[in-house]
Design a protein around this motif. Sequence first.
Motif, mmCIF file in Angstrom:
data_model
loop_
_atom_site.group_PDB
_atom_site.id
_atom_site.type_symbol
_atom_site.label_atom_id
_atom_site.label_comp_id
_atom_site.label_asym_id
_atom_site.label_seq_id
_atom_site.Cartn_x
_atom_site.Cartn_y
_atom_site.Cartn_z
ATOM 1 N N GLU A 6 0.843 -1.178 0.000
ATOM 2 C CA GLU A 6 0.000 0.000 0.000
ATOM 3 C C GLU A 6 0.879 1.229 0.000
ATOM 4 O OE1 GLU A 6 -3.874 -1.131 2.619
ATOM 5 O OE2 GLU A 6 -2.157 -0.227 3.605
ATOM 6 N N LYS A 7 0.449 2.248 -0.709
ATOM 7 C CA LYS A 7 1.195 3.499 -0.670
ATOM 8 C C LYS A 7 0.941 4.156 0.684
ATOM 9 C CE LYS A 7 2.371 7.062 -4.007
ATOM 10 N NZ LYS A 7 3.784 6.812 -3.911
ATOM 11 N N ARG A 347 3.952 0.354 2.317
ATOM 12 C CA ARG A 347 4.039 -0.585 3.420
ATOM 13 C C ARG A 347 3.365 -1.879 3.007
ATOM 14 N NH1 ARG A 347 0.902 2.820 7.395
ATOM 15 N NH2 ARG A 347 -1.028 3.159 6.298
ATOM 16 N N ARG A 349 1.003 -4.863 3.740
ATOM 17 C CA ARG A 349 -0.114 -5.189 4.608
ATOM 18 C C ARG A 349 -0.440 -6.657 4.419
ATOM 19 N NH1 ARG A 349 -6.031 -2.689 5.264
ATOM 20 N NH2 ARG A 349 -6.262 -3.610 3.220
ATOM 21 N N THR A 356 -10.499 -9.962 8.206
ATOM 22 C CA THR A 356 -10.977 -8.893 7.336
ATOM 23 C C THR A 356 -12.198 -8.248 7.964
ATOM 24 O OG1 THR A 356 -10.410 -10.436 5.613
ATOM 25 C CG2 THR A 356 -11.375 -8.360 4.908
ATOM 26 N N PRO A 357 -12.227 -6.901 8.020
ATOM 27 C CA PRO A 357 -13.284 -6.207 8.771
ATOM 28 C C PRO A 357 -14.724 -6.714 8.584
ATOM 29 C CG PRO A 357 -11.637 -4.671 7.939
ATOM 30 C CD PRO A 357 -11.214 -6.033 7.555
ATOM 31 N N PRO A 358 -15.624 -5.977 7.976
ATOM 32 C CA PRO A 358 -17.034 -6.360 8.119
ATOM 33 C C PRO A 358 -17.356 -7.753 7.593
ATOM 34 C CG PRO A 358 -16.823 -4.183 7.157
ATOM 35 C CD PRO A 358 -15.461 -4.755 7.201
ATOM 36 N N THR A 362 -17.057 -12.197 0.709
ATOM 37 C CA THR A 362 -17.506 -13.437 0.076
ATOM 38 C C THR A 362 -16.783 -14.601 0.719
ATOM 39 O OG1 THR A 362 -15.850 -12.917 -1.561
ATOM 40 C CG2 THR A 362 -18.148 -12.631 -2.204
ATOM 41 N N ARG B 17 -10.281 0.123 -0.178
ATOM 42 C CA ARG B 17 -9.698 0.969 0.869
ATOM 43 C C ARG B 17 -8.261 1.285 0.533
ATOM 44 N NH1 ARG B 17 -11.814 -3.295 3.392
ATOM 45 N NH2 ARG B 17 -13.875 -2.996 4.297
ATOM 46 N N PRO B 19 -4.912 3.373 2.589
ATOM 47 C CA PRO B 19 -4.603 3.741 3.973
ATOM 48 C C PRO B 19 -5.287 5.047 4.358
ATOM 49 C CG PRO B 19 -2.623 3.622 2.616
ATOM 50 C CD PRO B 19 -3.716 3.010 1.847
ATOM 51 N N GLU B 62 -13.656 -5.690 -1.638
ATOM 52 C CA GLU B 62 -14.902 -6.436 -1.499
ATOM 53 C C GLU B 62 -15.765 -6.155 -2.720
ATOM 54 O OE1 GLU B 62 -16.766 -5.068 2.077
ATOM 55 O OE2 GLU B 62 -14.878 -5.271 3.159
ATOM 56 N N GLU B 64 -18.405 -7.688 -6.115
ATOM 57 C CA GLU B 64 -18.274 -8.515 -7.309
ATOM 58 C C GLU B 64 -18.560 -7.708 -8.571
ATOM 59 O OE1 GLU B 64 -21.324 -10.788 -5.401
ATOM 60 O OE2 GLU B 64 -19.872 -9.912 -4.000
#
Lengths: 366, 509
Positions: A6-7, A347, A349, A356-358, A362, B17, B19, B62, B64
């Motif tokens: 990730e930037k 960095r 990740r 994984t959050p919520p 899938t 997402r 950062p 996340e 599709e």
Amino acid sequence: MQFIFEKRQSVSRQAIILVPIISFLVSLLLGAILLAVSGANPLLTYAAMGKGAFGSWRNISETLVKAIPLMLTGLGVSIAFRMRFWNIGAEGQLTLGGVAAAWAALSLADVLPAWMLLPTVILFGMLAGALWAGVPAALKVLMGVDETLTTLMLNYVAILFSKHLYYGPWRDPEGFGFPGTAPFPEAAWLPRLGHTRAHWGLLFAVVLAIVLWLVLNRTRWGFELRIIGENKRAARYLGINIARNVILALAVSGALSGLAGACEVAGISRRLQQGLSIGYGYTAIIVAWMAQLNPLAVLLVAILMGGLLVGGDQVQMMMGLPAAVGLVLQGMILFPMLAGSLFTEYRLRIIRPEKTPPALVTTEEA
Amino acid sequence: MTEEKRPILELRGITKRFPGVVANAGVDLALYPGEVLALLGENGAGKSTLMNILIGLYRQDEGEIYLRGEPVEIRSPRDSDALGIGMVHQNFMLVPTMTVAENVILGLQDLSFVPKMDEVVARINEISERYNLQVDPYASIWQLSVGEQQRVEILKLIYRGAEVLILDEPTAVLTPQESEELARVLQVMTSEGKSAIFITHKMDEVLSFSNWVQVLQHGKSIAVKKTAETNAQELARLMVGREVLFRLDKAPATPGDVLLEMRDVHALDDKGLPALRGISLQIRGGEILGIAGVAGNGQRQLSEAVTGLRTVTAGEVLINGQPMTNRSPLEIIQAGVSHIPADRVGVGAVGDMAVSDNLAMKGYRNAPMSRKGILYPPRILEFAKKMIASFQIATPTPKTHIKFLSGGNIQKAILAREIDACAGVLVAVYPSRGLDVGATEAVRKRLLKQRAQGSAVLLISEDLEELLTISDKVAVLFDGEVMGVLPSEEAQIATLGLMMAGSRLSQIV
């Protein structure tokens, strides 16, 4: 598990410090493999190197002897690299600095009062280095000549020219055929620190590193140099004279390497002779990168690199291994350095599926 | 479900997402065959991220993607290519030294080692004919106008069998006439069943080009409307979440002395060809002169000739009555000229330096930021904080490298620096290009404020609405010459369009 780069939102300060340190450790690891393959015990070898380089005051002073020219050329190379000017000619600038210093020491001894001789010797060394870097700089900014070629090629010109001098016209007639000039008069000697071979070059390097840091970060000229280094088109648009500044900065760069040469001849050999530089000007490139072009960091890195050279000599004497072990390690630092610089802006990740959050993810892959 | 159309492309719950930022938060999108979907949103609303996911440059965290009802994985541009999804980027992805035909087949997988160019050219000609995309397959890209290059990009996608085309602000670089041609091309394509996603900031284009409009805000899709059932005001309100003033309050002009004058100025472009051919213009203090014209007709060279960045080969430039032809950029800056350059990232800012440093890049030469060559970092920081507050630059800290800011905020920083340093003449080149409605409004208000304070403003823009809204006079540039200057109240889009295509004002009236 998934790895993604990730930037970062800003440049990581930790990474700037950690990357060189980890790179050094990685190079030790790679070196260990090499040592093991050639039948030596890596741990013992490293221990011997460390002891050889830093094990006693005498050893430390010898490490400093090697570190001084690395500091000065490292500073010189750093300032050029900050301008995105790839000066790989520190070796030649150092050599020519030594030649000019030798000429001043031998020819002006009778002309100048004794107290003026050493400053003149040093000044000549710096001017010669400045000239040797200024020429490629002028060619680059005025005519677009590629500096990597010119600075590299001028190394050979300077080295062969110095050889010509101490094998030929400048050879000491009383030197039993040894390739070198006559010894310098005492007034041209650079004072040493105590009973060691380390000399005042160390003070020059420390003072100049601080001055250089202040110039780059606290002066208008340094600000302009940083802008030129980062974005030449912006610099031009902002009314900054690029040609003049690049030539000036490279003159400073060359002068620092020239000073290194002058210190070597006036402080160590006290004559111009074979073996003036053992590749300091090239190692300076590694020093500059590893120090991330920060003048203050150059001092520390140069000591480490000097330690590798002295440590390498020690394992040769004590363990019968080639002294090149130190050089191999030096060379291997650059690769993890270049790879690691990725982490200053990115960095890694690691995503574990269950974390994984919520809960909208899938589940096909799980 | 009887004869209802099914979407050719469908996104469901796309989340991406970065950062500290959620660029896309559960975005749904549906594109129907033979239709155009306009994607609207401010800068940073997540349009580009969403499209980059579609063409495989990013991967969604996340959600599709369904193509013709089937779920698909798009891992790289090669995947999207194979699925028939293609994108025309804002900056064209063409190799300037190669021919049109060569560019079209570049990167194709199923070519023989020595491509049969005759067949390629024949197919290009067939496509050009069918879609009204006139272009010479043997011409080199650098010889083509921007409009023609765009045609090559579209042709390239059709050649590769794209069914879904993504167009990122395609009209930003076109003349009104060329935009109309593009609209016709889109019509032919949609009538053949192809569909398009159209990213734009311009309301009139949304209304004339699209079947559906989808509005993104802060990474979320906040509205999907049938174009026929909405209007510009409603869309603008949806985009920024508030009413936007399309008409700015403009005080009547109070022209003062001539601060910037060009007399028969000639200059060459980077290739050594004539770019300016006898430009004569005057701008008084308290006046905005707008320069209209299709990109590439000498605008950049004009701004560079005035600011000392390009050699004037003949003619004169006068600043505040003083001859300043071919003076150094520094002398011209010191004469009071500020310059907002067209390329804000490549020229206007230094990406790897702090926002505060970037803001100081004009003021660092003088007290209080420096004295006798010594910089005073606290003063620089103080100045930066003042500018950040008064120009509402969104930055995490003043020390953040400016490249981490959004385009709109970088532009605000440049604007802050240049306006603060401005002492008489402001040259603004495409100052609101690519900015969202809010930032555009901020930029335009600042230009008007500069005018009110008595500066002479040279405004080069490709946005006719912008030129007509804020300039006092509009000059049209074509092929390095001024086609005419007319007061903006009297200027009509149609007249300007003809002038942009090379007719002189005297010939039209």
